[in-house]
Scaffold this motif. Structure first.
Motif, PDB file in Angstrom:
ATOM      1  N   PHE A 160       0.993  -1.453  -0.074  1.00 13.90           N
ATOM      2  CA  PHE A 160       0.020  -0.114   0.354  1.00 13.90           C
ATOM      3  C   PHE A 160       1.078   1.412   0.403  1.00 13.90           C
ATOM      4  CE2 PHE A 160       0.366  -1.629   4.348  1.00 13.90           C
ATOM      5  CZ  PHE A 160       0.306  -0.364   4.818  1.00 13.90           C
ATOM      6  N   THR A 161       2.476   1.795   0.372  1.00  7.06           N
ATOM      7  CA  THR A 161       3.309   2.284   0.123  1.00  7.06           C
ATOM      8  C   THR A 161       2.778   2.850  -1.044  1.00  7.06           C
ATOM      9  OG1 THR A 161       5.215   1.573   0.200  1.00  7.06           O
ATOM     10  CG2 THR A 161       4.148   1.053   2.626  1.00  7.06           C
ATOM     11  N   GLY A 162       3.247   2.231  -1.965  1.00  3.00           N
ATOM     12  CA  GLY A 162       2.902   2.210  -3.469  1.00  3.00           C
ATOM     13  C   GLY A 162       4.695   2.976  -4.435  1.00  3.00           C
ATOM     14  N   ARG A 163       5.202   1.883  -3.491  1.00  2.15           N
ATOM     15  CA  ARG A 163       7.378   2.639  -3.738  1.00  2.15           C
ATOM     16  C   ARG A 163       7.662   1.776  -5.189  1.00  2.15           C
ATOM     17  NH1 ARG A 163       8.961   1.011   2.398  1.00  2.15           N
ATOM     18  NH2 ARG A 163       7.660  -1.064   1.907  1.00  2.15           N
ATOM     19  N   LEU A 164       7.494   1.096  -5.004  1.00  5.80           N
ATOM     20  CA  LEU A 164       7.537   0.213  -6.471  1.00  5.80           C
ATOM     21  C   LEU A 164       6.836   1.045  -7.577  1.00  5.80           C
ATOM     22  CD1 LEU A 164       7.730  -3.687  -6.403  1.00  5.80           C
ATOM     23  CD2 LEU A 164       9.933  -2.212  -7.165  1.00  5.80           C
ATOM     24  N   GLU A 165       5.230   1.296  -7.163  1.00  7.67           N
ATOM     25  CA  GLU A 165       4.659   2.253  -8.309  1.00  7.67           C
ATOM     26  C   GLU A 165       5.085   3.248  -8.742  1.00  7.67           C
ATOM     27  OE1 GLU A 165       0.187   1.655  -8.392  1.00  7.67           O
ATOM     28  OE2 GLU A 165       0.316  -0.161  -7.245  1.00  7.67           O
ATOM     29  N   HIS A 166       5.822   3.949  -8.014  1.00  5.81           N
ATOM     30  CA  HIS A 166       6.426   5.637  -8.472  1.00  5.81           C
ATOM     31  C   HIS A 166       7.770   4.758  -8.880  1.00  5.81           C
ATOM     32  CE1 HIS A 166       9.268   9.110  -7.335  1.00  5.81           C
ATOM     33  NE2 HIS A 166      10.017   8.145  -7.292  1.00  5.81           N
TER      34      HIS A 166
END
Length: 295
Positions: A154-160
């Motif tokens: 849910f932190t979205g770090r890879l999606e960044h």
């Protein structure tokens, strides 16, 4: 079979931990504020962990072999837990973070998070208030950066990284970024399950083998996205994209490995985690509702 209480455990790798414990034959109880029901075969207690009276009322006369605390962020929460679970459990395992080693967190939020975890650990390790024996054996699991699971992360770090590289947008990095430590979300769940059944106390670092810097991460993402990664160099001490660090605090998993846990390698699971993130981004764009005409 152990009687195990998991505080938190209703999302991301906490969910995997609960089901692993249950499937191993342990008697598992989940304690949270009622935000999510446990899976079948898992008991449930509802209480606000910050409210000592409410927590005591919810526990009643229950005792446990081990408590695994997934959501202790402050010394006040640790102090409440130390009092409430004294005499109720033989062992207390707190999920901590590698950020406690960070010598210079770049934002006020990061500094508060790291300091809160440091102080919480210190409370659990403190001397008994009455000079008596320790209330329970305490272990702090300092986990590496947890990745994998697509939208579950849910932190979205890879999606960044997926989003920026796919769009051709530069990734903000330091001129000479240090390598950092990672662990797969299912591996940290397995580690916590294993730790719940051990006897060790004190600090233990949990990380997959093979530290990686942000430039290496960008290369892996670019390979799967099919576009080159572009970088924008930021100044020393300035915030950058996730996992770009101008300071060294990678983890040493030697103690955990010496105690008998076999870690995987980042190189073996990270490509799959990146693929999950790419698929999650694609699915999100497909399912995103269209706006009204002209919007």
């Amino acid at each position: 079979m152990q009687k195990i209480l998991v505080i938190g455990g209703s999302r991301y790798f906490g969910k995997h931990l609960v089901t692993l414990l249950r499937d191993a034959g342990d008697e598992v109880t989940l304690l949270n504020r009622g935000s999510a029901a446990p899976p079948p075969g898992v008991g449930r207690l509802v209480a606000d962990r910050d409210d000592e009276g409410q927590l005591l009322a919810a526990l009643g006369g229950r005792t446990f072999d081990t408590v695994v605390d997934q959501v202790c962020y402050t010394p006040l929460q640790a102090a409440v837990a130390r009092r409430v679970f004294a005499g109720r459990t033989g062992r207390y395992v707190m999920t901590s973070t590698m950020e406690v080693y960070d010598p210079a967190p770049p934002t006020p939020e990061a500094r508060a998070y790291a300091e809160g975890k440091r102080q919480a650990e210190a409370v659990f390790r403190g001397e008994p208030e009455d000079g008596g024996p320790e209330p329970f054996g305490f272990a702090a699991v300092r986990t590496a950066h947890v990745l994998g699971g697509g939208r579950e992360e849910f932190t979205g770090r890879l999606e960044h990284y997926v989003g920026r590289i796919a769009a051709g947008t530069p990734v903000d990095v330091h001129a000479a970024p240090y390598a950092t430590s990672f662990i797969h979300h299912r591996e940290i769940a397995r580690f916590l399950q294993w730790a719940a059944g051990q006897k060790f106390t004190g600090v233990v670092d949990a990380a997959s083998h093979g530290a990686l810097d942000v430039l290496g991460l960008c290369e892996l993402v670019a390979e799967q996205v099919g576009r080159p990664a572009h970088h924008l160099i930021v100044e020393q001490g300035a915030p950058a994209s996730p996992f770009s660090f101008d300071r060294d605090y990678a983890l040493d998993n030697g103690r955990a490995a010496g105690l008998g846990f076999g870690f995987g390698r980042v190189a073996d699971w990270l490509p799959g985690a990146i693929g999950e993130s790419i698929n999650a981004s694609i699915n999100a764009s497909i399912t995103e509702p269209l706006g009204e005409p002209g919007h």
